[in-house]
Write an enzyme that holds these catalytic residues in place. Structure first.
Site: not given
Length: 912
Positions: A125, A571
């Site tokens: 990532h 998030k």
């Protein structure tokens, strides 16, 4: 590095002073005396406007982290030397001591230890801001720092070590830190392979020695030995070359190349280990007659290995154990004789599967034991056998991940190519989708004729699956993990994968119907998806195709893997709603699995920051619902976390031991059905919902997106080339489309760390005001109830990392005064409320109650403030130039901005 009230342990200060002296020596030698004078240390001068100081400070921060890592390692070694392995919490000594005291029979403990499995999944990532070249230089620097500590060196030798360190620092200084272009997927794979070949094999050997030593030290009298017992297992997986969710560069060709590279490097690892093993087993048949089993195996292998076997037997004719090792090397399906090592294979003369090599290594071990050379079997053969058991011929298994919406488009294209009249599959209602898929899965007939071209999405999925089918035909399924469906929101999101597998030859007929050759795994990511996960999972486990697939893959004890996402849920709803939602979802899914007679294996998609699921390993494991770990843990290790945790064998062994011992500690002894839930669970439901409501209210406020884009360097991060993967899943400029990683990265750069704490203060204050007795009960249980402790302590760490004054300076970048004042007022108010409520829980100042966290940050704070000011000034200039379309100057400033991003990330020790 800083004088902000942070007392630094003497040993750490000595290392840090030494490294800063070496860095200053390097700069003075290059004629950069100003840089030497402004290094962030006691007595330094203020930096000039010369932008070089940003890079110099970035290196200084990396040296501080290196010194802290070495200090932690050496402190653990000192404690263990004085108090034994039971001294360190979370490791084998402490866990085995607790099991010994609990009265679990030793035989049962030994048996259950052999069933413990941990599988780190290494991903690329885009959170590793440092280039691979920089990582290699830092690793060499660390080894030199450790080497310096040896007290046997003469003054001359110590001077030479210092010269090596200064030279390595100069090398680092001249190596560009910034990715000028996005790395290719196979470049990212090379970094993963480095750890798998160079670090983890050494760590496995350390782990085995430590558990056997801890077993003895804790007073367990039944011997534990890798010769006679199954020890806890570590295996590795990766997403690099397999994760295609929003990553168009991961093609079928890239996946095939990834599988080849992993296999080649696994075989080269084994070849090197066998070479070393052969050099050690110089045992003469005249001094130690070989058992008939060894002689028989030599004859059999030589007969089936052809000319290579004959050549292997010619060497060392009086050393039969070495001859067997030579034959093993000859049978490896890799050619190391040419200019480049290459894969090769002959089903008769070469091994095809690693299990065949394991059998020969066990024979080697057992025949040594049978002749009385037990010590040699243990010292020489067992480490190689353990390595082959862990890494096989595949090094790490490869997961394949794709988004459910992408799969839907693929199915629509297949239906169109097949001439079906139905259209718009992705828009159908769930009952209609389910009826269609059930009809199709009842038939083995594919949609497409040979050489058909159905469309981009369909071709992408099917070509990938064909690579996987070929891999299974040629080498078995050990090199492959699971087919992971991100954004799973319905049963049919999972069944679609079976249909696509049928099309690519990745499904086979059984007596009862089609079954898939690889497991299909749901990934539940958002708060709402987690809330509905148990219903979807139970429907999936009930489905005949899943039943047949689990029977094919697992036999009589079906195991279903389920992935839960920490990043997107955080998030989406903030830290409390995320972590509590994950806890509740696992509870509900475990109940669904029990009803269906299927054991669940949870796969935890954790990132490198608290806002993406990170936190102390031991506390994380103890905070899982009862039965969630079940002796079988799978979790991601992402981006920068890999270099932070696993850059050297000792540190790698420590972090793997935390995972193994922690999993054993929460899994042994195994219980039946879970007991009643904690009485405060309804209170946590209420707090999670209230905190989520406050968090969502902020995100949905008018002007919030404008504030986010102007008060953080998100535009710089989107312009960077840190990882091969785009920052957004699609081209949409929305918060929903933005990946969790750049979201967290940008808030951390501006010192908000927003999703790591926002909403908690509001929820706690409301509970305290409305029901003070319940709040008091919560406070009393905060230390003893681990999941609550984990949530509160992670929020406290995020608050400590945030800095209200620095936030305010970034907020000043927002042009619209009304937006700036409204949004920052909400953020600042909630920050102060959260600090106040956390201090209520901790019973005092967070800086005093959590001194270790605050002192680490305090060491960096003064230097960080200077870097933040530089970044803010550059952001103003860069955005102004961008608005006036001055591309040349804008490009130059972007490079300087990216240097500040790297330096601040190095100072904070985190990106996304």
């Amino acid at each position: 590095m800083s004088e902000t009230g942070a007392a630094i342990p003497e040993r750490l200060q000595d290392d840090l002073d030494y490294l800063m002296e070496c860095l200053a020596e390097m700069f003075n030698g290059l004629g950069e005396s100003q840089l030497a004078a402004c290094l962030p240390k006691t007595g330094s001068v203020a930096p000039s406007e010369d932008c070089k100081f940003v890079r110099a400070w970035s290196i200084a921060f990396q040296l501080l982290s290196m010194a802290e890592e070495n200090f932690a390692v050496q402190t653990r070694r000192t404690v263990e030397a004085g108090q034994g392995l039971v001294a360190e919490p979370g490791l084998w000594g402490r866990v085995l001591e607790k099991l010994n005291r609990s009265g679990v029979p030793q035989e049962q403990v030994a048996d259950l230890l052999g069933q413990i499995r941990v599988e780190p999944v290494l991903t690329a990532h885009p959170t590793e801001a440092k280039r691979a070249s920089v990582l290699r230089h830092l690793r060499e620097l660390y080894l030199l720092l450790v080497k310096r500590e040896n007290t046997v060196w003469t003054p001359l030798e110590r001077d030479e070590i210092r010269k090596e360190i200064v030279a390595m620092l100069e090398r680092l200084w001249h190596t560009g830190e910034i990715h000028l272009e996005k790395p290719k997927v196979l470049n990212e794979l090379a970094t993963i392979i480095y750890h798998l070949r160079e670090i983890f094999p050494q760590a496995i050997s350390i782990l085995d020695k430590r558990i056997c030593r801890a077993w003895r030290e804790t007073g367990l009298t039944r011997p534990l030995s890798p010769l006679t017992d199954r020890l806890p297992r570590v295996s590795f997986s990766t997403w690099v070359g397999g994760d295609r969710d929003g990553h168009p560069l991961v093609t079928a060709e890239v996946t095939a190349a990834t599988l080849r590279e992993l296999r080649l490097n696994a075989l080269l690892l084994i070849h090197g280990q066998l070479t070393t093993l052969g050099s050690r087993l110089s045992i003469s048949r005249l001094l130690l007659p070989p058992p008939p089993e060894l002689s028989g195996r030599l004859e059999m292998l030589a007969a089936t290995t052809g000319a290579l076997g004959v050549e292997a037997l010619k060497r060392n004719p009086e050393e039969p154990w070495r001859q067997l090792v030579n034959l093993m090397k000859a049978r490896l399906p890799v050619d190391v004789t040419g200019k480049e090592e290459t894969l090769c294979g002959d089903s008769g003369a070469r091994y095809c599967r690693s299990g065949e090599l394991e059998e020969d290594l066990r024979l080697l071990r057992d025949t040594l034991v049978a002749t009385g050379a037990t010590r040699l079997a243990l010292a020489d053969v067992v480490p190689v056998l353990r390595s082959v058991e862990v890494f096989g011929f595949h090094l790490a298994s490869l997961d394949i991940r794709q988004n459910s919406a992408f799969h839907d488009k693929a199915v629509e294209q297949l239906m169109a190519a097949a001439g079906m009249t139905e259209r718009g599959f992705s828009q159908w209602q769930e009952p209609e989708r389910l009826a269609f898929l059930d009809r199709e899965l009842a038939s083995p007939r594919p949609f497409l004729l040979p050489d058909a071209s159905p469309g981009n999405e369909a071709e992408s999925v099917i070509s990938c699956y064909r690579v996987l089918a070929a891999q299974i035909r040629n080498y078995g399924s050990e090199s492959l993990g699971a087919l992971i469906v991100s954004m799973t929101r319905s049963l049919t999101d999972l069944l679609v994968v079976y249909l696509l597998a049928r099309e690519a030859g990745l499904a086979v007929r059984t007596g009862q119907g089609l079954a898939c050759l690889l497991p299909v795994v749901p990934l539940f990511e958002t708060i709402n998806d987690l809330a509905g996960s148990a219903v979807i999972l139970e429907q999936f486990l009930e489905h005949p195709m899943t039943r047949r697939t689990l029977a094919l893959l697992c036999g009589g004890e079906p195991v279903q893997q389920v992935m839960v996402g920490y990043s997107d849920s955080n998030k989406d709803g903030g830290i409390m709603a995320s972590l509590w939602g994950l806890y509740r979802a696992q509870e509900a899914m475990l109940a669904a699995g029990r009803r269906q007679g299927v054991r669940l294996r949870f796969f935890h998609g954790r990132g490198g920051t608290i806002s993406r699921g990170a936190g102390p390993t031991s506390r994380f494991l103890r905070g899982l619902p009862e039965g969630s770990a079940a002796g079988d843990l799978r979790l991601t290790e992402q981006g920068e976390v890999i270099s932070q945790k696993y850059s050297n064998p000792l540190n790698a062994a420590y972090h793997l031991e935390l995972l193994l011992a922690g999993t054993a500690g929460v899994s042994i002894p195994r219980r039946g059905a879970p007991g009643p839930g904690h009485p405060l669970e309804p209170v946590m439901d209420r707090l999670a919902e209230r905190s989520r409501s406050a968090y969502r209210q902020l995100l949905e406020s008018d002007g919030f997106v404008t504030f986010f884009r102007q008060a953080t360097p998100i535009d710089v991060i989107e312009s960077s080339s840190i990882g091969s993967r785009p920052a957004r899943r699609t081209a949409q400029a929305s918060l929903a489309d933005l990946r969790a990683i750049p979201w967290v990265f940008s808030w951390s750069q501006a010192r908000y760390f927003l999703s790591g704490w926002y909403g908690i203060g509001c929820a706690l204050e409301e509970l305290m005001n409305q029901e003070p007795s319940l709040f008091g009960e919560l406070v009393r249980n905060c230390q003893s109830w681990t999941v609550l402790h984990y949530i509160i302590s992670n929020a406290a760490t995020s608050v400590a990392s945030a800095n209200l004054e620095i936030m305010r300076r970034y907020a000043a970048l927002v042009h619209d005064q009304a937006i700036r004042e409204q949004i920052f007022s909400a953020i600042g108010g909630e920050y102060q409320r959260t600090v106040r409520m956390l201090e209520e829980i901790y019973g005092g100042s967070l800086a005093e109650r959590r001194a270790a966290v605050h002192s680490s940050l305090a060491r960096r704070e003064d230097a960080l403030k200077v870097l933040h000011e530089r970044q803010i000034a550059l952001l103003r200039q860069w955005r102004h130039l961008g608005a006036h379309q001055n591309k040349e100057m804008s490009s130059q400033l972007l490079f300087r901005l990216l240097e500040t991003v790297n330096a601040i990330a190095a100072g904070l020790g985190t990106t996304g």
